[in-house]
Scaffold this active site. Sequence first.
Site, PDB file in Angstrom:
ATOM      1  N   LYS A 246       9.601 -16.589 -10.135  1.00  0.00           N
ATOM      2  CA  LYS A 246       8.739 -15.574 -10.750  1.00  0.00           C
ATOM      3  C   LYS A 246       7.620 -16.288 -11.525  1.00  0.00           C
ATOM      4  O   LYS A 246       7.900 -17.119 -12.402  1.00  0.00           O
ATOM      5  CB  LYS A 246       9.576 -14.701 -11.700  1.00  0.00           C
TER       6      LYS A 246
ATOM      7  N   LYS B  10     -11.125  -3.489  19.785  1.00  0.00           N
ATOM      8  CA  LYS B  10      -9.718  -3.878  19.917  1.00  0.00           C
ATOM      9  C   LYS B  10      -9.152  -3.544  21.293  1.00  0.00           C
ATOM     10  O   LYS B  10      -7.948  -3.637  21.512  1.00  0.00           O
ATOM     11  CB  LYS B  10      -8.886  -3.208  18.813  1.00  0.00           C
TER      12      LYS B  10
ATOM     13  N   ASN C  23       0.854  -1.189   0.000  1.00  0.00           N
ATOM     14  CA  ASN C  23       0.000   0.000   0.000  1.00  0.00           C
ATOM     15  C   ASN C  23       0.890   1.240   0.000  1.00  0.00           C
ATOM     16  O   ASN C  23       2.109   1.137   0.067  1.00  0.00           O
ATOM     17  CB  ASN C  23      -0.970  -0.020   1.191  1.00  0.00           C
TER      18      ASN C  23
END
Length: 396
Positions: free
Chosen positions: A285, A339, A205
Site C-alpha cells: 500500500k 476498428k 469506472n
Amino acid sequence: MRVIVGITGGIAAYKAPLLVRLLRKAGHEVKCVATQHTLQFVTPLTLETVSDNKVYADLFDSNNDHTTEHISLKDWGDLMVVAPATANIIGKMASGIGDDALSTLLLSFMRKPIFLAPAMNTQMWESPAVQRNIEYLRSVGIHVLEPGSGELACGTSGAGRMPEPEEIMQALASASPEPNLSGQKVLVTAGPTYERIDSVRFIGNYSSGKMGFALALALAEHGAQVELVTGPTSLKISHPNIHRTDIESAREMYAAATNVFPTCSAAILSAAVADYRPDHTADHKLKKQGAEGMTLTLVQNPDILATLGTMKSAQQTLIGFALETDNELDNAHRKLEKKNLDYIVLNSLRDAGAGFGVDTNRVTILGRDGSSHATPLLTKAQVAEEIVHCCLTPKA
Ligand code: CTP
C-alpha cells in the site's frame, strides 16, 4: 405475424388506429380488443376499418361465435401489444384480474410476447403502486416500453406520454422472427476493468456490466454458446450455454478475448475497458506522499476491439460499442471504420435513462452496410434482443 392490439381508455387511444395502420402496412394481420372506456375515445367502426377485422370489446358479446371467442384469440395471435396501456390495465395484469374481454385475454396470453405502451399522467406513472406493478410485469417477461416525456393531455409535462406508434413498431420488430443461433459461439465482453495502483487501490469506472450480461443471456436463450469475459461486477448469471471468465484488468481481458475469438462466429464487446493503466503497480500500500501531491504515470492499454478487428475473418461478425458525449454519429462511424467492425452500438450519455448503472438504454445500431437502427428507451434486456436481431440474424 398475427398481432392483437389491445386498446385501453386513455386519450392516447386516438393514436391506436395509426399503430394498426403501420402494422397492416408492414404486412401483419391485426385484430383489436378494446375496453368499454376506449370506445369513448375511438369508435369500433374506425378500428374495424383500419384492422379489416371485427373489434372485441364485450366479454359476452351476442355477436361472438361463442361466448369465449375473445379467449380463442389467444390461439390466433402471435403477439399482443397494448397501446395505450393505462394504470388500470397494468394493475389488473399484475394482479391477475380478468373482468373484461381484454384483461381476460391478456391473462391467457402470458406465454406469448406481450408489449405494453404505457400512457398516463406523470404522478400516476411515478406512483409506487404503478412502478411496483411495472417491475413485476417486467420480471415475468412482459415487454414494458418506457413512456415518453413531454406535454401531457392533462396540461402538465413529464414522463407518461405513450411512445409514438413508430417507436412501438421498432420495439415489436425485436419479437420477430426468432433468431436461431444454435451451433454458433459468441464472445461477449462486459463490465469495467480495474487497473491496479497498489495492493489496495485501482483505477476503474462506473460500468455495472448489465448490458453485457443481458446480451449474454439473450444470445444463450437463442441457442448460442456464449463466452462471457467480464470485469469485476456483482452480477450473477446462470445458463447452461454461458461459460463465464472473470478477469480484472484490460490486459487480462485482452488475453482471454484474443484467445477465444478464433473459435467464435461473432463477438460483441460491451466492456468499458480502461484505456490506460498505471505504468507500474506497487506490491504494497503506497504511503501518503505529502502536501505537494503525487503523480501517477499512465501507459496505454491494448485496444481489444481493434485487435479483434485485425484478426477477424470474413465469416466472423464483430460488434463494438461506442459511448459518446459529442459528435456521436461521426465518432461512431469513425470507430466502425477504424476498428474494422461490422456493427457499432452507439450509446449517448446525453440520453436520460441510458448509460452506466441504469436498467434502461437507448441505442443506435450502425452497420458497415450503411444501415442505422435507433431504438426507443428500452430495458437492457430489450436492447440486447434488438442487437441480436439486428446484427446476428441472417438478412432475408
Ligand atoms: N474497447 C476495447 N479495448 C479498449 C478500449 C475500448 O475493446 N482498450 C472497446 C469497448 O469495449 C467498446 C469500444 O472499444 O466496444 C469503444 O470504446 P470507447 O471507450 O467508446 O472508445 P475508444 O476506442 O476507447 O475511444 P475514445 O475513448 O477515444 O472515445
